[in-house]
Design a protein around this motif. Structure first.
Motif, short mmCIF file in Angstrom:
data_model
loop_
_atom_site.label_atom_id
_atom_site.label_comp_id
_atom_site.label_asym_id
_atom_site.label_seq_id
_atom_site.Cartn_x
_atom_site.Cartn_y
_atom_site.Cartn_z
N CYS A 1 -3.14 0.82 -3.79
CA CYS A 1 -2.98 -0.52 -3.23
C CYS A 1 -2.55 -1.48 -4.33
O CYS A 1 -2.91 -1.31 -5.50
CB CYS A 1 -4.30 -1.02 -2.64
N GLU B 1 0.86 -1.18 0.00
CA GLU B 1 0.00 0.00 0.00
C GLU B 1 0.90 1.23 0.00
O GLU B 1 1.84 1.32 0.81
CB GLU B 1 -0.91 -0.01 1.23
N ASP C 1 -11.18 -2.90 2.84
CA ASP C 1 -10.25 -2.32 1.87
C ASP C 1 -10.39 -3.11 0.57
O ASP C 1 -11.25 -3.98 0.45
CB ASP C 1 -8.80 -2.31 2.37
N SER C 2 -9.53 -2.80 -0.39
CA SER C 2 -9.67 -3.42 -1.71
C SER C 2 -9.25 -4.89 -1.72
O SER C 2 -9.47 -5.58 -2.71
CB SER C 2 -8.82 -2.65 -2.73
N ARG D 1 -7.03 3.36 -4.12
CA ARG D 1 -7.97 2.89 -3.11
C ARG D 1 -9.32 3.58 -3.32
O ARG D 1 -9.39 4.71 -3.82
CB ARG D 1 -7.44 3.18 -1.70
#
Length: 528
Positions: free
Chosen positions: A307, A257, A339-340, A290
């Motif tokens: 990311c 990240e 998050d992704s 992101r």
């Protein structure tokens, strides 16, 4: 600051949620106000450190903006906080021992109360407790031992010697049983307070873990390899993007990240997707912006987060119906995207049906969302919620909890099931089942749960159902019936899969459903 806000704001939300949740029980507010205050102190202190790092961390003329000594100082301070919370949690553990039954100290207190309330005012007190002290003491002790064994005493339990000289036998028995009931009530509240302290201790340990993890990430931010940094800077400058700051995080099983503070030069604008491609080319990785990042890098400095792109993508579907004549479905669910790289499926089936069940299950889902977004692991979060439901009121209040955590980088899936119905994994040639025999949360002080990890593959479907779906099936082998149904489904869309399962369950029933029904489906595919 975007990454820090992502975790600090949910932590504040957890504190507020705890205060709100326990406000209905004044006896417990003080303890959880303390916990919420501790949370806010951690948040404030961490924010100060972050602001300090951000303020002193600018890169000028290619120099590294976070100095090693500053990193180490921040890391040591946060580790000190984490250690303090661990010690505080240990002290709570020492205070959280529960009683299984009344002990001899409790019986001694009962004896003192009986003596004060009854014997002291009796005209034969001096005879019993002075001239016949040993006989009286032994007789009362034997009576209390019988009470400890039987839960209460009768005249038949009174020793013969005591019957000869005690002139208040009926009143003595009555007073003894009354004081025993008071002692049992005190023991119940002692255990409730012990459970409350244990819940606080668990959360303090979890806060300590979050702070410690965060301190590690803070230190890692400064360990940027100069070659990589120069490559990124060079690539961005070539496309007229000036990077003021660069942060890199390497997250376990979730890739890299990257946080940058940047602007475009000489009137140029560039999308964050293009920027992600440029940084990816420099680092030899596939990156993506992101979700909460801006779409365009403009002419003023702003923060952007990129990311490492996940290896898998998902689509979801939901199908549900309510019990006959009920307007509200008592099941609650959520698809959470922390998050992704992660997707969390959650399903809770409240006790009964309708509005009351929906409030109970909805409260559990909302709290789980708060805790998971704040960085809590699922087990401590569920343990706290279980303690909440046990201690919250005298009324029965329990719900099933079904959680599925998908890691889109590693292609793995963790299942946590507490009293929940069977989960199915549909693959090309077979259907796998994951079962739970544990009780729902809120029923027992000691919570048991089933945790299972599975590897997922391209084209798999994870299917969660509430109890109402199984109950609607009329076949003797309900799970086998659903396995056959799922195996025969040829639809690719998760929504169509969910609809087909619900319709098959309803089709096997000769009347309206007798319980709320919910089907959640998540399909996972490898990115090309």
């Amino acid at each position: 600051m975007q990454k820090e806000r992502k975790y600090l704001l949910p932590l504040a939300g957890v504190g507020v949620a705890l205060i709100t949740f326990f406000s209905v029980n004044p006896k417990m507010v003080t303890q959880y106000l303390v916990l919420a205050t501790i949370l806010l102190i951690v948040i404030g202190f961490t924010a100060v450190i972050i602001a300090f790092l951000q303020g002193r961390g600018s890169v000028n003329n290619g120099e590294e903006y976070v100095k090693r000594e500053l990193q180490n100082t921040a890391k040591k301070k946060l580790e000190g906080i984490a250690h303090s919370f661990t010690k505080l949690a240990t002290s709570f553990d020492y205070l959280s021992d529960q009683k299984v039954s009344l002990d001899h100290d409790d019986l001694g207190a009962v004896l003192d109360d009986v003596s004060d309330n009854l014997c002291r005012s009796c005209k034969r007190c001096s005879y019993c407790w002075e001239k016949k002290f040993n006989e009286s003491y032994d007789s009362v002790s034997a009576l209390l031992e019988a009470a400890l064994a039987n839960g209460a005493v009768t005249t038949d339990d009174m020793p013969d010697a005591m019957k000869e000289y005690c002139i208040q036998i009926p009143f003595f028995i009555e007073e003894t049983n009354r004081n025993l009931a008071v002692a049992k009530l005190k023991m119940t509240w002692h255990n409730r307070m012990a459970e409350s302290r244990e819940a606080v201790a668990d959360q303090l340990k979890e806060i300590a873990r979050i702070v410690e993890d965060f301190s590690g990430n803070l230190c890692d931010t400064g360990e940027i390899i100069e070659v990589k940094r120069r490559k990124v800077n060079s690539k961005l400058k070539h496309h007229r993007v000036k990077a003021q700051r660069i942060l890199m995080f390497e997250r376990e099983n979730r890739g890299m990240e990257i946080h940058i503070t940047a602007k475009c030069m000489r009137g140029r604008c560039i999308t964050t997707k293009e920027t992600a491609n440029l940084i990816g080319q420099a680092l030899g990785k596939h990156l993506t912006p992101r979700d909460d990042s801006r779409n365009v890098i403009g002419r003023k400095y702003a923060d952007y987060v990129f990311c490492e792109d996940a290896n898998y993508k998902v689509l979801t579907g939901v199908a549900r119906t309510s019990k006959e004549k009920e307007e509200v479905n008592g099941d609650s669910f959520s698809f959470l995207y922390p998050d992704s790289q992660d997707v969390v499926m959650m399903l809770s089936d409240g006790m009964g049906t309708g509005e009351k069940a929906f409030r109970e299950s909805g409260m559990i889902i909302e709290l789980l969302e708060e805790f998971l977004e704040a960085g809590f692991r699922e087990e401590p979060a569920i343990r706290l919620i279980n303690s909440v439901l046990v201690l919250k009121s005298e009324q029965s209040m329990f719900s099933t909890v079904d959680i599925c955590l998908l890691n889109l980088c590693a292609g793995t899936c963790d299942f946590v099931k507490i009293g929940a119905a069977t989960t199915f994994i549909k693959r090309d040639h077979y259907v796998e089942t994951i079962r739970s025999n544990s009780m729902p949360v809120g029923m027992l002080n000691t919570m048991e749960y089933v945790k299972t990890s599975k590897k997922l593959y391209n084209g798999d479907y994870v299917i969660m159902i509430s109890d109402g779906v199984l109950d609607c099936v009329q076949e003797e082998d309900k799970e086998g019936f659903l396995q056959d149904v799922i195996m025969r489904i040829t639809y690719k869309s998760p929504q169509e899969v969910a609809n087909a399962i619900l319709q098959a369950a309803l089709g096997s029933h000769t009347s309206e459903p007798m319980d709320d029904m919910t089907v959640l489906v998540t399909g996972i595919w490898r990115k090309s």
